[in-house]
Design an enzyme around this catalytic site. Structure first.
Site, PDB file in Angstrom:
ATOM      1  N   ARG A  21       0.847  -1.184   0.000  1.00  0.00           N
ATOM      2  CA  ARG A  21       0.000   0.000   0.000  1.00  0.00           C
ATOM      3  C   ARG A  21       0.884   1.235   0.000  1.00  0.00           C
ATOM      4  NH1 ARG A  21      -5.357  -0.479   3.581  1.00  0.00           N
ATOM      5  NH2 ARG A  21      -5.068  -2.592   2.805  1.00  0.00           N
ATOM      6  N   SER A 107      -8.033  -0.387  -0.444  1.00  0.00           N
ATOM      7  CA  SER A 107      -9.148  -0.580   0.471  1.00  0.00           C
ATOM      8  C   SER A 107      -9.825   0.753   0.782  1.00  0.00           C
ATOM      9  CB  SER A 107      -8.669  -1.280   1.737  1.00  0.00           C
ATOM     10  OG  SER A 107      -9.741  -1.594   2.591  1.00  0.00           O
ATOM     11  N   HIS A 108      -9.772   1.184   2.045  1.00  0.00           N
ATOM     12  CA  HIS A 108     -10.471   2.392   2.483  1.00  0.00           C
ATOM     13  C   HIS A 108      -9.567   3.622   2.480  1.00  0.00           C
ATOM     14  CE1 HIS A 108      -8.547   0.636   6.039  1.00  0.00           C
ATOM     15  NE2 HIS A 108      -8.374   1.877   6.432  1.00  0.00           N
ATOM     16  N   LYS A 117      -3.206  -6.503  -3.048  1.00  0.00           N
ATOM     17  CA  LYS A 117      -3.496  -7.650  -2.193  1.00  0.00           C
ATOM     18  C   LYS A 117      -3.251  -8.898  -3.031  1.00  0.00           C
ATOM     19  CE  LYS A 117      -6.793  -5.398   0.918  1.00  0.00           C
ATOM     20  NZ  LYS A 117      -8.159  -5.404   1.497  1.00  0.00           N
ATOM     21  N   ASP A 256     -16.771  -1.013   2.239  1.00  0.00           N
ATOM     22  CA  ASP A 256     -15.568  -0.206   2.058  1.00  0.00           C
ATOM     23  C   ASP A 256     -15.174  -0.218   0.576  1.00  0.00           C
ATOM     24  OD1 ASP A 256     -14.630  -2.803   1.928  1.00  0.00           O
ATOM     25  OD2 ASP A 256     -12.908  -2.471   3.237  1.00  0.00           O
ATOM     26  N   ASP A 258     -12.949  -1.603  -1.451  1.00  0.00           N
ATOM     27  CA  ASP A 258     -12.771  -2.828  -2.232  1.00  0.00           C
ATOM     28  C   ASP A 258     -13.820  -3.876  -1.900  1.00  0.00           C
ATOM     29  OD1 ASP A 258     -11.650  -3.217   0.304  1.00  0.00           O
ATOM     30  OD2 ASP A 258     -10.116  -4.581  -0.428  1.00  0.00           O
ATOM     31  N   ASP A 260     -14.641  -5.713   0.632  1.00  0.00           N
ATOM     32  CA  ASP A 260     -14.449  -6.959   1.387  1.00  0.00           C
ATOM     33  C   ASP A 260     -14.992  -6.842   2.809  1.00  0.00           C
ATOM     34  OD1 ASP A 260     -12.469  -5.261   2.356  1.00  0.00           O
ATOM     35  OD2 ASP A 260     -10.847  -6.724   2.192  1.00  0.00           O
ATOM     36  N   ARG A 261     -15.397  -5.630   3.231  1.00  0.00           N
ATOM     37  CA  ARG A 261     -16.021  -5.442   4.549  1.00  0.00           C
ATOM     38  C   ARG A 261     -17.421  -4.880   4.375  1.00  0.00           C
ATOM     39  NH1 ARG A 261     -12.856  -1.700   8.276  1.00  0.00           N
ATOM     40  NH2 ARG A 261     -12.294  -0.632   6.357  1.00  0.00           N
ATOM     41  N   HIS A 348     -14.710  -7.724   9.136  1.00  0.00           N
ATOM     42  CA  HIS A 348     -14.222  -8.758   8.208  1.00  0.00           C
ATOM     43  C   HIS A 348     -14.873 -10.072   8.619  1.00  0.00           C
ATOM     44  CE1 HIS A 348     -11.105  -6.770   5.812  1.00  0.00           C
ATOM     45  NE2 HIS A 348     -10.741  -6.107   6.906  1.00  0.00           N
TER      46      HIS A 348
END
Length: 472
Positions: A21, A107-108, A117, A256, A258, A260-261, A348
Site C-alpha cells: 500500500r 481498500s479504504h 493484495k 468499504d 474494495d 471486502d467489509r 471482516h
C-alpha cells in the site's frame, strides 16, 4: 521510494505486513508494479501457470494491472486480467480457478493511494510470513538491475470476466429467493460494491430477488467525491443512516472501497455492531454445519469481539476459538481448525465455503436471509446478539506504551481479574461483569482500548479508570 534505478531500491515504505500500500507516483508506480508482477511469478513458482490480476476503481488501477501483467508474463506466467473486481472477487477467482492472483486496491485509504493484495492458489493469503518479504526482495533486485528479463518462453496475457460466476456462487451459498420482500439501502461509497451489488443482489446478471435496492454512490469513482469509503468511521455512515430512515428501509449496508467489509444499519438508522453480525452469522453457519452431520463446528472470533459471541457459539453447540486480531491469523486458524466461519470487530467475515477468505457480500446475504426469514425488524433481531455494552476502540497517544500497560496491570492484578497477553493485554473480571483489552499500535504512538461490560455505568467507570491510568 521512486523507480529511479540509480538509487538503491527500497520498497519497505509500501510493503506492509499483509499487503502492499503506497502513494501513487511516490512509493508505488508502474515500474515498481511491473517488478512486483515478475517477482510474484518467481517467488511463488508460477511459470507456466495461470496468474490472475484485477483492480478496483482507483484511477491508477488500469495502468497497474497492465504493468503487473507485463512483468508476470515476462517471467512465464499465463496472465488472466480480470478488469474491475472487488477484493472478494479475487478470492473467489483464486479459489474457484485454483490459481494465484493479485488485485490493485488500497481498500479504504484516500484517493492518492493504491496497493496490491495477493493470494496463492485456493485464496491462501500472501503476507510477510508467507512470501511477501521474498517478493519485495526479488522486486527490489529487478529495480536495481533496471529491467525485468524475459524467460525463454514468456507467458500469455488474456482477458477474463468472473463477475457472473462470483454472483452465482454466492447465491448458491445463501438462498434469498424465498425471503419476505425487503427494502435495502446500500452505500457503496463510490467503491466496488457499486458493481457487485447489482450483480449479486439485483437482476443485472441473475433473476431478481425480493429486494428493493436503494443505491447510494454506486458510481465507480476512485477519487471518492461523496465520502471516504471507510465505514469504520462513524461520519462516513451518516448518509446511509439518513437514507434508511427517509426511505423507510428495512436495513442499510455500507461497504468499504474494495467491498471486502460490510457494515449494517438497522431500520432506525442505528449501527448493528460487527460482533452482533458475527453472532448472527455464526448461529446460521453452526446450524447448517450440524444439519450436515458436523459435531461442534468451530467458529473463530478475535479477542476484542464481544463476549456474547463465544457464549452464543457454546450455547448453539459450536466450538468458539479466540485468536489475535488480523486477517492472516484468522485465515490460518480457520484452515488449521476447519472452522466454518470467523468474524472480526472490524467487519471482516470469513467463510470456510469461501476458501476461508473474507467477503462482505456473503456476510450481508446471511443478514438479509436472517431478517427476511422472520417478521421482526432488524433492531429487535439484532438485540438478541448485543447483550453487553461496548466502548468501541479508543486511542490514546502514548510514547511509552509498555509503561502505561504496566500501570494498569499493577492496578488490576489480583484474584478477581484474569490477565492474558495473547494480543496486547486483556483484563477480565472473573465474575464476567467486564473485560478490556489494551493493544499497542505497531505503526503509530497509540495504545488502543476496547472494553465491554454488563451495563453502561459499569463500562463508563471502567473506561474512565483505565484511561486515567494510561494517560497519567
Amino acid at each position: 521510494m521512486t523507480s529511479n534505478v540509480n538509487s538503491a531500491p527500497d520498497l519497505s515504505p509500501s510493503f506492509k505486513a499483509y499487503d502492499v500500500r503506497g502513494i501513487v507516483g511516490e512509493t508505488i508506480d508502474a515500474t515498481i508494479v511491473e517488478a512486483v508482477g515478475a517477482a510474484f511469478v518467481d517467488v511463488l513458482g508460477l511459470a507456466g501457470k495461470t496468474v490472475l490480476v484485477g483492480g478496483d476503481m482507483r484511477p491508477s488501477s488500469p495502468e497497474f494491472i497492465d504493468a503487473f501483467a507485463k512483468g508476470a508474463a515476462a517471467r512465464g506466467g499465463n496472465v488472466s486480467t480480470l478488469g474491475l473486481i472487488s477484493t472478494d472477487e479475487l478470492y473467489y477467482a483464486c479459489g474457484a480457478l485454483d490459481a494465484a492472483g493479485a488485485t490493485f486496491t488500497a481498500s479504504h485509504n484516500p484517493a492518492q493511494y493504491n496497493g496490491i493484495k495477493m493470494a496463492k492458489a485456493g485464496a491462501q493469503p500472501v503476507s510477510s510470513e508467507t512470501g511477501l518479504k521474498e517478493i519485495q526482495a526479488a522486486a527490489e533486485a529487478y529495480l536495481a538491475d533496471g529491467s525485468v528479463p524475459a524467460v525463454e518462453t514468456p507467458g500469455t496475457v488474456a482477458q477474463r470476466d468472473v463477475l457472473a460466476d462470483y454472483a452465482a456462487y454466492l447465491r448458491q451459498l445463501v438462498d434469498l429467493a424465498s425471503i419476505r420482500p425487503l427494502k435495502v439501502v446500500v452505500d457503496a461509497g463510490n467503491g466496488m460494491a457499486g458493481m457487485t451489488t447489482p450483480a449479486v443482489l439485483g437482476d443485472q446478471l441473475l433473476p431478481g430477488l425480493p429486494l428493493d435496492i436503494v443505491p447510494l454512490y454506486f458510481e465507480l469513482d476512485g477519487t471518492f467525491p461523496n465520502h471516504p469509503a471507510n465505514p469504520l468511521e462513524p461520519e462516513n455512515l451518516r448518509d446511509l443512516q439518513k437514507a434508511v430512515v427517509e426511505h423507510g428501509a428495512d436495513i442499510g449496508l455500507a461497504f468499504d472501497g474494495d467491498a471486502d467489509r460490510c457494515f449494517v444499519i438497522d431500520e432506525k438508522g442505528e449501527p448493528v455492531s460487527p460482533s452482533a453480525i458475527t453472532g448472527l452469522v455464526a448461529r446460521r453457519e453452526i446450524a447448517r454445519a450440524k444439519a450436515a452431520g458436523e459435531d461442534q463446528p468451530a467458529i473463530i472470533h478475535n479477542l476484542i469481539t464481544s463476549r456474547a459471541v463465544p457464549e452464543l457459539v457454546q450455547h448453539d453447540g459450536g466450538r468458539p476459538i479466540r485468536t489475535r486480531v488480523g486477517h492472516s491469523f484468522i485465515k490460518a486458524v480457520m484452515a488449521e481448525e476447519g472452522a466454518v466461519f470467523g468474524g472480526e470487530h472490524s467487519a471482516h467475515y470469513y467463510f470456510r465455503d469461501f476458501w476461508n477468505a473474507d467477503t462482505g457480500m456473503l456476510a450481508a446475504m446471511h443478514v438479509l436471509a436472517a431478517l427476511g426469514e422472520q417478521d421482526r425488524q432488524l433492531s429487535e433481531l439484532a438485540a438478541e446478539y448485543e447483550p453487553y455494552v461496548s466502548s468501541g476502540e479508543i486511542n490514546s497517544e502514548i510514547e511509552d506504551k509498555a509503561a502505561a500497560v504496566a500501570r494498569v496491570r499493577e492496578e488490576y492484578e489480583g484474584d478477581d481479574v484474569a490477565i492474558d497477553d495473547l494480543d496486547g493485554t486483556t483484563f477480565s473480571a472473573t465474575d464476567g461483569t467486564w473485560w478490556f483489552n489494551l493493544r499497542p499500535s505497531n505503526t503509530e504512538p497509540f495504545l488502543r482500548f476496547n472494553g465491554e461490560a454488563k451495563d453502561r455505568p459499569t463500562l463508563d467507570a471502567l473506561r474512565d479508570t483505565v484511561l486515567a491510568l494510561v494517560r497519567a
